[in-house]
Write a protein that holds these residues in place. Structure first.
Motif, short mmCIF file in Angstrom:
data_model
loop_
_atom_site.label_atom_id
_atom_site.label_comp_id
_atom_site.label_asym_id
_atom_site.label_seq_id
_atom_site.Cartn_x
_atom_site.Cartn_y
_atom_site.Cartn_z
N ALA A 1 69.50 52.91 45.92
CA ALA A 1 69.52 52.81 47.39
C ALA A 1 68.92 54.30 48.10
CB ALA A 1 70.65 51.87 47.73
N THR A 2 68.36 54.84 48.38
CA THR A 2 67.67 55.49 49.33
C THR A 2 67.66 55.39 51.00
OG1 THR A 2 65.46 54.76 49.70
CG2 THR A 2 66.64 56.25 47.23
N GLY A 3 67.86 54.42 51.91
CA GLY A 3 67.71 53.95 53.15
C GLY A 3 65.75 54.85 53.43
N ASN A 4 65.52 54.68 52.26
CA ASN A 4 64.05 54.96 52.87
C ASN A 4 63.12 53.76 53.21
OD1 ASN A 4 64.87 57.41 52.20
ND2 ASN A 4 62.76 57.58 50.83
N ARG A 5 62.47 54.37 53.93
CA ARG A 5 61.17 53.45 55.08
C ARG A 5 60.00 53.30 54.39
NH1 ARG A 5 61.47 48.66 57.83
NH2 ARG A 5 59.49 48.72 59.02
N VAL A 6 59.45 52.15 54.08
CA VAL A 6 58.30 51.66 53.18
C VAL A 6 57.39 51.25 54.32
CG1 VAL A 6 59.43 52.55 50.65
CG2 VAL A 6 58.43 50.16 51.66
N ASP A 7 56.08 51.53 53.99
CA ASP A 7 55.17 51.13 54.79
C ASP A 7 53.26 51.24 53.37
OD1 ASP A 7 54.37 49.38 57.04
OD2 ASP A 7 52.97 50.37 57.02
N PHE A 8 53.23 50.44 53.05
CA PHE A 8 52.16 50.06 52.28
C PHE A 8 51.09 49.82 52.87
CE2 PHE A 8 54.89 48.74 49.59
CZ PHE A 8 54.66 47.83 49.07
N ALA A 9 49.76 49.73 51.92
CA ALA A 9 48.79 48.50 52.00
C ALA A 9 48.43 47.57 50.70
CB ALA A 9 47.26 49.13 52.29
N ALA A 10 48.61 46.63 50.90
CA ALA A 10 48.18 45.43 49.55
C ALA A 10 47.16 44.65 49.99
CB ALA A 10 49.77 44.71 49.39
N PHE A 11 46.55 44.60 48.86
CA PHE A 11 45.45 43.44 48.65
C PHE A 11 45.98 42.48 47.69
CE2 PHE A 11 41.35 41.55 46.60
CZ PHE A 11 40.99 40.93 48.19
N GLN A 12 45.65 40.77 48.40
CA GLN A 12 46.32 39.58 47.70
C GLN A 12 45.16 38.69 47.10
OE1 GLN A 12 49.60 39.71 46.59
NE2 GLN A 12 49.82 41.41 48.23
N PHE A 13 45.03 38.22 45.99
CA PHE A 13 43.93 37.10 45.91
C PHE A 13 44.65 35.92 45.44
CE2 PHE A 13 40.67 35.50 43.15
CZ PHE A 13 39.12 35.76 44.77
N TYR A 14 44.20 34.65 46.19
CA TYR A 14 45.16 33.65 45.33
C TYR A 14 43.88 32.57 44.90
CZ TYR A 14 49.14 35.87 47.70
OH TYR A 14 50.66 36.70 48.18
N ARG A 15 44.48 31.74 44.10
CA ARG A 15 44.08 30.50 43.48
C ARG A 15 45.18 28.96 43.93
NH1 ARG A 15 43.30 26.57 39.12
NH2 ARG A 15 45.52 27.96 37.94
N ILE A 16 44.37 27.89 44.73
CA ILE A 16 45.20 27.31 45.27
C ILE A 16 44.35 26.00 44.17
CG2 ILE A 16 45.20 25.38 46.91
CD1 ILE A 16 44.87 29.33 47.67
N ALA A 17 45.30 24.76 43.92
CA ALA A 17 45.22 24.24 43.45
C ALA A 17 46.12 23.11 43.84
CB ALA A 17 45.20 23.70 41.71
N ASP A 18 46.01 21.95 43.59
CA ASP A 18 46.53 20.56 44.39
C ASP A 18 47.64 20.94 45.19
OD1 ASP A 18 45.73 19.11 42.23
OD2 ASP A 18 46.65 19.58 40.77
N GLY A 19 46.85 21.31 46.88
CA GLY A 19 48.29 22.41 48.00
C GLY A 19 48.84 23.61 47.47
N LYS A 20 48.48 24.29 46.05
CA LYS A 20 49.83 24.61 46.23
C LYS A 20 49.33 26.09 45.59
CE LYS A 20 53.82 21.57 45.22
NZ LYS A 20 55.14 20.84 44.11
N LEU A 21 49.89 27.21 45.69
CA LEU A 21 49.54 28.26 45.09
C LEU A 21 49.89 28.39 44.00
CD1 LEU A 21 51.05 30.87 47.83
CD2 LEU A 21 49.15 29.70 47.96
N ALA A 22 48.39 29.04 42.88
CA ALA A 22 48.73 28.62 41.55
C ALA A 22 48.74 29.84 40.87
CB ALA A 22 47.41 27.89 41.03
N GLU A 23 47.40 30.81 40.62
CA GLU A 23 47.59 31.77 40.38
C GLU A 23 47.16 33.28 42.03
OE1 GLU A 23 45.30 32.23 36.89
OE2 GLU A 23 43.97 31.41 37.71
N HIS A 24 48.41 34.36 41.57
CA HIS A 24 48.29 35.56 42.42
C HIS A 24 47.81 37.15 41.49
CE1 HIS A 24 50.88 38.52 43.86
NE2 HIS A 24 49.77 38.36 44.55
N TRP A 25 46.72 37.61 42.04
CA TRP A 25 46.72 38.75 41.36
C TRP A 25 46.74 40.01 42.89
CZ3 TRP A 25 43.75 34.51 40.79
CH2 TRP A 25 43.90 34.19 39.37
N GLU A 26 46.95 41.41 42.60
CA GLU A 26 47.45 41.95 43.20
C GLU A 26 46.61 43.57 43.59
OE1 GLU A 26 51.21 44.10 45.97
OE2 GLU A 26 52.04 42.43 44.46
N VAL A 27 46.72 44.39 43.90
CA VAL A 27 46.21 45.48 44.04
C VAL A 27 47.23 45.82 45.21
CG1 VAL A 27 44.94 46.89 44.26
CG2 VAL A 27 44.48 44.91 43.39
#
Length: 149
Positions: A95-121
């Motif tokens: 534990a550092t007590g440091n604050r982090v703030d960064f960007a992310a890009f999420q890509f989801y595939r939805i099937a039958d009304g639910k999240l089925a797959e996820h990719w992230e950069v």
């Protein structure tokens, strides 16, 4: 509501659920065999549940803030900010007590009304730098420095 709008609403619910820290309705949003393509992850809702709980244990105020969201067909793309304060150990990082703030890009595939797959950069180099307070010597930063001469 169009399928694309309904799929974006599912992603919004997922982000809201994570931000609140209440994972009791995870099965309503994520499929049993959810495939998370994030480095080191294996498939399954219990893996995701453990991962999300671990993030919240290390960073209780971790939030995902959607900056842009686009949906088409069964896919939803999200550009978001990730921020929070590390108050407990995160893997091998004490534990550092440091604050982090960064960007992310999420890509989801939805099937039958639910999240089925996820990719992230995500900007994990910035995350690491903020967490350890050590400037990350990435190849891209080194390249940029050569252009300044």
């Amino acid at each position: 509501m169009s399928d694309s709008e309904a799929n974006k609403a599912i992603v919004h619910r997922y982000f809201e659920m994570f931000n609140s820290g209440d994972l009791s309705r995870l099965a309503d949003i994520v499929s049993e065999d959810y495939g998370d393509k994030l480095e080191g992850q294996t498939s399954g809702i219990e893996v995701v549940r453990s991962y999300l709980k671990g993030l919240k244990a290390s960073f209780p105020d971790f939030t995902w803030t959607i900056e842009q969201i686009i949906g088409e067909g069964d896919r939803v793309a999200v550009m978001n900010r990730v921020s929070g304060t590390q108050v407990n150990d995160f893997g091998d990082i004490k534990a550092t007590g440091n604050r982090v703030d960064f960007a992310a890009f999420q890509f989801y595939r939805i099937a039958d009304g639910k999240l089925a797959e996820h990719w992230e950069v995500a900007d994990f180099a910035k995350f690491q730098e903020q967490l350890t307070a050590k400037p990350a010597a990435t190849a891209f930063k080194s390249f940029q420095n050569t252009l300044k001469d």
